[in-house]
Design a protein around this motif. Structure first.
Motif, PDB file in Angstrom:
ATOM      1  N   LYS A  50      83.112  66.392  14.724  1.00 35.68           N
ATOM      2  CA  LYS A  50      84.014  66.889  13.578  1.00 35.68           C
ATOM      3  C   LYS A  50      84.062  65.735  12.491  1.00 35.68           C
ATOM      4  O   LYS A  50      84.168  66.103  11.322  1.00 35.68           O
ATOM      5  N   ALA A  51      84.315  64.668  12.773  1.00 33.78           N
ATOM      6  CA  ALA A  51      84.422  63.238  12.050  1.00 33.78           C
ATOM      7  C   ALA A  51      83.490  63.338  10.997  1.00 33.78           C
ATOM      8  O   ALA A  51      83.571  63.107   9.691  1.00 33.78           O
ATOM      9  N   ALA A  52      82.100  63.392  11.492  1.00 36.96           N
ATOM     10  CA  ALA A  52      80.833  63.451  10.787  1.00 36.96           C
ATOM     11  C   ALA A  52      81.029  64.567   9.670  1.00 36.96           C
ATOM     12  O   ALA A  52      80.534  64.323   8.450  1.00 36.96           O
ATOM     13  N   GLY A  58      83.460  65.858   2.717  1.00 39.02           N
ATOM     14  CA  GLY A  58      84.399  65.116   1.984  1.00 39.02           C
ATOM     15  C   GLY A  58      85.826  66.010   1.915  1.00 39.02           C
ATOM     16  O   GLY A  58      86.364  66.014   1.036  1.00 39.02           O
ATOM     17  N   VAL A  59      86.070  66.773   3.009  1.00 41.21           N
ATOM     18  CA  VAL A  59      87.154  67.491   3.482  1.00 41.21           C
ATOM     19  C   VAL A  59      88.448  66.378   3.043  1.00 41.21           C
ATOM     20  O   VAL A  59      88.579  65.558   3.716  1.00 41.21           O
ATOM     21  N   SER A  60      89.468  66.663   2.211  1.00 43.81           N
ATOM     22  CA  SER A  60      90.299  65.788   1.906  1.00 43.81           C
ATOM     23  C   SER A  60      91.209  65.641   3.258  1.00 43.81           C
ATOM     24  O   SER A  60      91.929  66.516   3.810  1.00 43.81           O
ATOM     25  N   ASP A  61      91.060  64.387   3.605  1.00 40.53           N
ATOM     26  CA  ASP A  61      91.644  63.834   5.108  1.00 40.53           C
ATOM     27  C   ASP A  61      92.977  64.273   5.009  1.00 40.53           C
ATOM     28  O   ASP A  61      93.655  64.468   6.071  1.00 40.53           O
ATOM     29  N   THR A  62      93.670  64.205   3.904  1.00 35.92           N
ATOM     30  CA  THR A  62      95.163  63.929   3.666  1.00 35.92           C
ATOM     31  C   THR A  62      95.633  65.250   3.388  1.00 35.92           C
ATOM     32  O   THR A  62      95.788  65.804   2.521  1.00 35.92           O
ATOM     33  N   LYS A  63      95.374  66.317   4.488  1.00 39.06           N
ATOM     34  CA  LYS A  63      95.809  67.563   4.600  1.00 39.06           C
ATOM     35  C   LYS A  63      97.108  67.780   4.097  1.00 39.06           C
ATOM     36  O   LYS A  63      98.100  67.149   4.846  1.00 39.06           O
ATOM     37  N   LYS A  64      97.828  68.477   3.151  1.00 33.38           N
ATOM     38  CA  LYS A  64      99.046  68.037   2.858  1.00 33.38           C
ATOM     39  C   LYS A  64     100.128  68.760   3.528  1.00 33.38           C
ATOM     40  O   LYS A  64      99.897  69.862   4.151  1.00 33.38           O
TER      41      LYS A  64
ATOM     42  N   PRO B  48      92.806  54.592   4.261  1.00 34.24           N
ATOM     43  CA  PRO B  48      91.465  54.586   5.079  1.00 34.24           C
ATOM     44  C   PRO B  48      91.230  56.046   5.387  1.00 34.24           C
ATOM     45  O   PRO B  48      92.069  56.766   5.636  1.00 34.24           O
ATOM     46  N   ASN B  49      89.979  56.272   4.985  1.00 31.01           N
ATOM     47  CA  ASN B  49      89.561  57.646   5.568  1.00 31.01           C
ATOM     48  C   ASN B  49      89.148  57.863   6.784  1.00 31.01           C
ATOM     49  O   ASN B  49      88.428  57.184   7.608  1.00 31.01           O
ATOM     50  N   LYS B  50      90.066  58.535   7.494  1.00 36.39           N
ATOM     51  CA  LYS B  50      90.105  58.674   8.996  1.00 36.39           C
ATOM     52  C   LYS B  50      88.745  59.310   9.437  1.00 36.39           C
ATOM     53  O   LYS B  50      88.200  58.785  10.397  1.00 36.39           O
ATOM     54  N   ALA B  51      88.230  60.195   8.737  1.00 32.90           N
ATOM     55  CA  ALA B  51      86.986  60.768   9.250  1.00 32.90           C
ATOM     56  C   ALA B  51      85.836  59.551   9.421  1.00 32.90           C
ATOM     57  O   ALA B  51      85.370  59.702  10.568  1.00 32.90           O
ATOM     58  N   ALA B  52      85.699  58.763   8.389  1.00 34.57           N
ATOM     59  CA  ALA B  52      84.679  57.873   8.268  1.00 34.57           C
ATOM     60  C   ALA B  52      85.092  56.821   9.391  1.00 34.57           C
ATOM     61  O   ALA B  52      84.002  56.447  10.258  1.00 34.57           O
TER      62      ALA B  52
END
Lengths: 337, 337
Positions: A50-52, A58-64, B48-52
């Motif tokens: 999932k991380a990769a 480029g899914v916005s990591d910060t899901k609101k 930091p980008n958690k996914a990366a």
DNA sequence: ACATAATGCGCAAACGTTTGCATAAAACAG
DNA sequence: CTGTTTTATGCAAACGTTTGCGCATTATGT
């Protein structure tokens, strides 16, 4: 376990494997190769990283975070400690589960504009039907907590006050008490009903001189307590135990009992409901019925966030059991000397 | 917003920025440069980008899926379509919410070893108390679904059969029916109770010649139906509606009614409970009470996974409401000619 | 049979990090 | 001043994906 591994197993390239497994387009590989790839994937039990994936996409990591409004009666810790403990639990759970407290609104001053901006609403305690109806028009994601009413079609997390009271009264009965006084706020109908129920089931007639309604101010509690005491001294009614509708009142009652020990000359059992923190600061420690407000808050928040994420379908009613906490304020009945 | 951006702002390299912000070692950059980097990070509000990060660190993305065992009675779709619809819902929800079906176990053949390996258990339908006790010793994460019993201390997701039946019977009463036959499996006590309740509340005495218990085989349903018909033709009991304890029976009853239309010479209303898929394949379409099994399954799985993740504290009882689905098999009462 | 289009497949770059290794600069010891 | 350690920094590879592009192969139309 990766695409690369599948690639090397099948002789295909990583890109092809990716495309096949994601079914990007039907025309990205021959049937035969596709089968081989799927077989390999199944063999190693492939699960995409999932991380990769998130990284690449480029899914916005910060899901609101969903914004939650809490609609509550204006109650201070002074007036009702349990209420504010419940509120703290809600706050904590919201933090933990990733909800954002959009606003805290007191029922009376409902500026409707704010509520429609929130993704979900938690209603703590009672609120009028008309208000609830208005609310339902604006927002379907509503969960009620700590409101012993079931009229409307919203999610409810509850703990049955009647059952709690029954637990308490049965405990007193099992200790041999028959004359049990009641001191309670009129907003605790269900607890009063529980009190009456158990007495009725045990064929003990209600003695209305032992039943005192009070709002929860210290002054009124004191006054009511004096009434009881006077009635008792006039030998008309000799109760051996007091059931308070909530701990807040009980804590005060314990203090009064302590102060007037000389006058009373006999230990009087006290029991109530809530299990607030202060119930362990009394002398003696208060025997009471625990309301699992932490668990209730957890559930309410989980439910609400789920509704927000997945949509609301059928409203639900979640009931938590309460449980008697044996401490030191209840004694076996002993006949007066 | 990335390390690269900060790097270009400060003139440092990405690696240096990373090291500084992570404070990998105190000696990784001059004080001056460190300050510049921190300043830049603050300026753009670096997150930091958690996914990366997860990707690079190789954090096991594959947090192992909880393994769920389903403990159920051995019931085929042929015997009880609702039961198997519920099971499908559970399967789907498990898949959706990331649970792994460890095993499916029929209650009778419980090899205990398997259950202790599972992280959680879903119990579908009834199971004996002794079995439940055994289970509780092995595993606290148990949620029961579709078992109208409340004796034990496990999480329960339910839909009250009594209320469902009351809904159905009240509907018939509102259409003017008074003589309502009952055909039901003995395992549906609560629905039977609901039937009795409403009749009682409306001062309609029970007519035991109209109450037929049956297991759910087609043969027995047919036999019971014949009995009812014979009783009716002998003019002793003239029912105008039939309440079936479940749709499975009702579907069969509708077919029988259709076949014997000539003999009956009067339309008989049929209503039941479940709302299985087949209820819309009948002629006429079956009026019934919908049990929200999808929502129930969703809740059960969510609850169980939450228990597994956060630990079990207070058991809870989750009740879903049911709802009448108006279709074509109920008619207003008309007196016989 | 030839031109063209469609399909099948791999290469390589990119996503934002972290980190081993190399190097340059500084500090230090003699 | 030279040799050695320490400190400061950058380069580049890797993590597991996805995807644009290009080449090879095959099918299609004339």
């Amino acid at each position: 376990m990766s695409l690369k591994q599948i690639a090397s197993m099948t002789g295909a390239s990583v890109s092809t494997v990716s495309r096949v497994l994601n079914q990007t387009s039907s025309s990205c590989a021959k049937k035969e190769l596709q089968d081989k790839i799927w077989a390999a994937a199944r063999e190693i039990g492939y699960q995409p990283n999932k991380a990769a994936r998130a990284l690449k996409k480029g899914v916005s990591d910060t899901k609101k975070l969903p914004r939650i409004a809490i609609l509550m009666a204006r109650v201070t810790a002074e007036e009702d400690p349990f209420f504010s403990e419940l509120f703290r639990s809600l706050e904590m759970e919201l933090l933990l589960q990733g909800g954002l407290i959009e606003d805290m609104i007191h029922a009376e001053e409902l500026g409707k504009k704010k509520l429609s901006e929130a993704d979900g609403v938690i209603i703590m305690g009672r609120c009028s039907h008309t208000l609830l109806e208005q609310l339902l028009l604006q927002n379907r994601n509503i969960v009620g907590i700590w409101r012993n009413s079931m009229d409307f079609d919203i999610d409810e997390v509850i703990c049955d006050g009647r059952k709690a009271a029954e637990l308490a009264i049965r405990h007193l009965l099992s200790l041999g008490h028959k004359k049990i006084a009641y001191i309670g706020d009129c907003s605790y109908e269900s607890r009063y009903v529980g009190y009456c129920n158990v007495l009725f089931q045990n064929k003990i007639p209600l003695d209305y001189s032992l039943i005192k309604q009070t709002n929860q101010t210290k002054e009124e509690t004191d006054a009511v307590f004096q009434e009881l005491l006077l009635a008792r001294q006039s030998k008309k009614t000799d109760f051996s135990a007091i059931f308070c509708a909530n701990d807040h009142t009980a804590v005060r009652v314990l203090k009064l009992l302590e102060q007037q020990r000389a006058k009373i000359r006999r230990s009087i059992s006290v029991i109530s409901i809530d299990d607030i923190a202060d119930a362990q600061n009394t002398k003696p420690y208060l025997t009471t019925v625990h309301i699992p407000h932490r668990e209730m808050a957890h559930m309410a928040v989980m439910l609400l966030l789920d509704r927000i994420a997945k949509g609301h379908t059928s409203s639900v009613r979640i009931e938590f059991p309460c449980r008697l906490v044996y401490r030191d304020s209840c004694y076996p009945y002993s006949a007066p000397v």
